[in-house]
Design a protein around this motif. Structure first.
Motif, PDB file in Angstrom:
ATOM      1  N   ILE A 169      98.272  33.980 -55.697  1.00 46.80           N
ATOM      2  CA  ILE A 169      96.886  34.339 -55.378  1.00 46.80           C
ATOM      3  C   ILE A 169      96.129  33.125 -54.879  1.00 46.80           C
ATOM      4  O   ILE A 169      95.407  33.164 -53.880  1.00 46.80           O
ATOM      5  CB  ILE A 169      96.179  34.913 -56.620  1.00 46.80           C
ATOM      6  CG1 ILE A 169      96.879  36.159 -57.116  1.00 46.80           C
ATOM      7  CG2 ILE A 169      94.737  35.249 -56.298  1.00 46.80           C
ATOM      8  CD1 ILE A 169      96.406  36.590 -58.474  1.00 46.80           C
ATOM      9  N   LEU A 170      96.323  31.995 -55.584  1.00 45.38           N
ATOM     10  CA  LEU A 170      95.565  30.790 -55.247  1.00 45.38           C
ATOM     11  C   LEU A 170      95.874  30.333 -53.831  1.00 45.38           C
ATOM     12  O   LEU A 170      94.980  30.092 -53.027  1.00 45.38           O
ATOM     13  CB  LEU A 170      95.904  29.690 -56.254  1.00 45.38           C
ATOM     14  CG  LEU A 170      95.039  28.437 -56.189  1.00 45.38           C
ATOM     15  CD1 LEU A 170      93.622  28.779 -56.578  1.00 45.38           C
ATOM     16  CD2 LEU A 170      95.579  27.370 -57.116  1.00 45.38           C
ATOM     17  N   GLY A 198      95.259  33.415 -51.183  1.00 42.97           N
ATOM     18  CA  GLY A 198      93.915  33.972 -51.130  1.00 42.97           C
ATOM     19  C   GLY A 198      92.842  32.925 -50.965  1.00 42.97           C
ATOM     20  O   GLY A 198      91.973  33.036 -50.109  1.00 42.97           O
ATOM     21  N   ALA A 199      92.891  31.882 -51.792  1.00 45.84           N
ATOM     22  CA  ALA A 199      91.771  30.947 -51.827  1.00 45.84           C
ATOM     23  C   ALA A 199      92.019  29.706 -51.000  1.00 45.84           C
ATOM     24  O   ALA A 199      91.094  29.118 -50.473  1.00 45.84           O
ATOM     25  CB  ALA A 199      91.467  30.566 -53.283  1.00 45.84           C
ATOM     26  N   LEU A 200      93.266  29.300 -50.907  1.00 46.24           N
ATOM     27  CA  LEU A 200      93.541  28.036 -50.225  1.00 46.24           C
ATOM     28  C   LEU A 200      94.168  28.264 -48.861  1.00 46.24           C
ATOM     29  O   LEU A 200      94.840  27.387 -48.332  1.00 46.24           O
ATOM     30  CB  LEU A 200      94.471  27.165 -51.075  1.00 46.24           C
ATOM     31  CG  LEU A 200      93.829  26.509 -52.291  1.00 46.24           C
ATOM     32  CD1 LEU A 200      94.879  25.904 -53.193  1.00 46.24           C
ATOM     33  CD2 LEU A 200      92.868  25.425 -51.850  1.00 46.24           C
ATOM     34  N   ASP A 201      93.962  29.469 -48.260  1.00 44.00           N
ATOM     35  CA  ASP A 201      94.647  29.737 -46.998  1.00 44.00           C
ATOM     36  C   ASP A 201      94.164  28.808 -45.892  1.00 44.00           C
ATOM     37  O   ASP A 201      94.918  28.469 -44.988  1.00 44.00           O
ATOM     38  CB  ASP A 201      94.491  31.209 -46.590  1.00 44.00           C
ATOM     39  CG  ASP A 201      93.046  31.643 -46.553  1.00 44.00           C
ATOM     40  OD1 ASP A 201      92.219  30.946 -47.159  1.00 44.00           O
ATOM     41  OD2 ASP A 201      92.747  32.675 -45.937  1.00 44.00           O
TER      42      ASP A 201
END
Lengths: 321, 110
Positions: free
Chosen positions: B85-86, B89-92
């Motif tokens: 997820i990290l 999702g967040a660090l793409d």
């Protein structure tokens, strides 16, 4: 119900409200700066685990507290890098942090202590001891006021008092200092702050780190003050309750204190009267345990009114070129 | 909101009446939370959500098998899910930004 029972309930609601208070203030700093943080839960959990583990190994609760804060700040920095530097989605990052903490703590605890994802029970100097305020014993016999002082105010761990002091401190920092003014501005209109020549990224990272420190205190209090040792998923949704309290308080520190005391009171009542009888009908235990959460929904849906979050919340700031 | 509630209900019915055939304590096992992550990972696109859900289904079942046959704790799967997820999702942007810069340089030369 007599006075002694009432004072005891208030006493335990103050104790139960403390982790919520720290988490709520942590969320307040972060969200006032425009960084939504649903990873409070994960940060608390990580801090609870590491502080209990270090306190169990070294036997010194202060080392444990420091380690817990470090763990929480590390996760906060991950959130900061993801949502500030790389402009990722703050909600996804928060969810990821919650999962990361929930998984890592149990895996590491299992590998380290071999006790099924728990730390050994803490005792002696490895826990925060209760502090008796001066004259607490002397005035304990005075009716009402003496009882209030000696039971309700005295005899908590130091973190409870630190938490209560954090409320005026937060208010003062936010409303009376230059840093606080900029922090609030960066959550409302980061472009204006940037135009004034103040670093948006720096301010937001500062807010995220403060959030990490406060979450670390919350977690350390959970495992070394409130209970003795870490257990799997011990934060039990407190990070989310704290977020609810934050919305209830409309992102203001004094109101946050009131909101967490209310939630702490509900939790204290639920644990104090597990099998309550109302008009001859026994209320099931499960209903009493669910009561704080049901009331959370009712309060949030019915009594908050219009809660307006900081305007730039959740949006990464991209400097114009 | 109504459709969302109906779909969530369908999920729980699958667990209770399909798999276990009875109501067990905590029947949904945190699927709601993972669901949020799946929805975010699928970028709120039905097909993307389908792919993300398949991935998490793999991870979940794989974790159960691991816990059964080896001494690896099941929670390790949660860690892997978190990292997935990290990073997706967040660090793409961590990957996207340098690559965009590369392309811009390449186009500048060409």
């Amino acid at each position: 119900m007599d006075l002694a029972t009432l004072v005891q309930i208030l006493d335990s609601s103050l104790r139960l409200a403390t982790p919520l208070l720290f988490a709520c203030l942590a969320g307040l700093f972060s969200e006032r700066a425009g960084i939504f943080d649903i990873g409070l839960e994960g940060k608390m959990l990580a801090a609870a685990f590491l502080s209990a583990a270090i306190a169990a190994v070294t036997g010194d609760v202060w080392l444990g507290l420091g380690a817990g804060i470090l763990a929480s700040v590390a996760l906060a920095l991950v959130h900061g890098v993801a949502s500030i530097t790389f402009r990722g989605n703050q909600l996804i990052s928060g969810v990821a942090i919650n999962f990361l903490a929930a998984g890592l703590t149990v895996v590491i605890a299992q590998n380290w202590f071999q006790q099924g994802g728990r730390t050994p029970a803490l005792s002696g100097d490895a826990r925060f001891q209760r502090i008796d305020l001066p004259f607490a014993q002397a005035v304990a016999d005075v009716p009402v006021l003496g009882q209030l002082y000696s039971v309700l105010l005295s005899g908590h761990t130091i973190l409870v008092y630190v938490g209560l002091l954090c409320v005026p401190l937060t208010w003062w920092v936010l409303n009376r200092t230059r840093f606080g003014l900029r922090l609030r501005a960066v959550g409302e209109n980061p472009a204006a702050v940037d135009t004034a020549g103040v670093s948006v990224v720096g301010l937001r990272f500062a807010a995220v780190v403060i959030c990490g420190v406060l979450c670390g205190l919350a977690g350390a209090y959970l495992s070394t003050g409130l209970s003795a040792g870490f257990g799997k998923d011990m934060s039990a949704g407190r990070g989310f309750i704290a977020l609810a309290a934050l919305i209830f308080a409309k992102w203001r520190p004094w109101q946050a204190l009131g909101a967490v005391l209310l939630f702490g009171f509900l939790e204290a009542v639920a644990t104090r009267f597990p099998n309550l009888e109302v008009a001859g009908v026994a209320v099931p235990v499960q209903l009493m345990q669910a009561l704080p959460y049901i009331l959370t929904v009712v309060i949030l849906a019915g009594f908050v009114g219009k809660a307006i979050p900081p305007r730039a919340g959740g949006e990464p700031y991209v400097k114009e070129r | 909101m109504l459709i969302s509630g109906a779909l969530a209900g369908l999920m729980a019915i699958n667990n209770v009446m399909g798999e276990a055939s009875r109501l067990v304590l905590n029947a949904v096992e945190g699927a709601g939370f993972i669901g949020i992550a799946v929805a975010l990972m699928g970028r709120s696109h039905p097909f993307g959500v389908f792919l993300a859900a398949i991935l998490f289904g793999f991870l979940y079942q794989g974790g159960a098998e691991l816990a059964l046959w080896t001494s690896i704790p099941r929670e390790l799967i949660v860690v892997i899910q978190a990292l997935v997820i990290l990073f997706t999702g967040a660090l793409d942007n961590m990957v996207r930004m340098p690559i965009e810069r590369l392309f811009r340089i390449a186009r500048g030369r060409g």
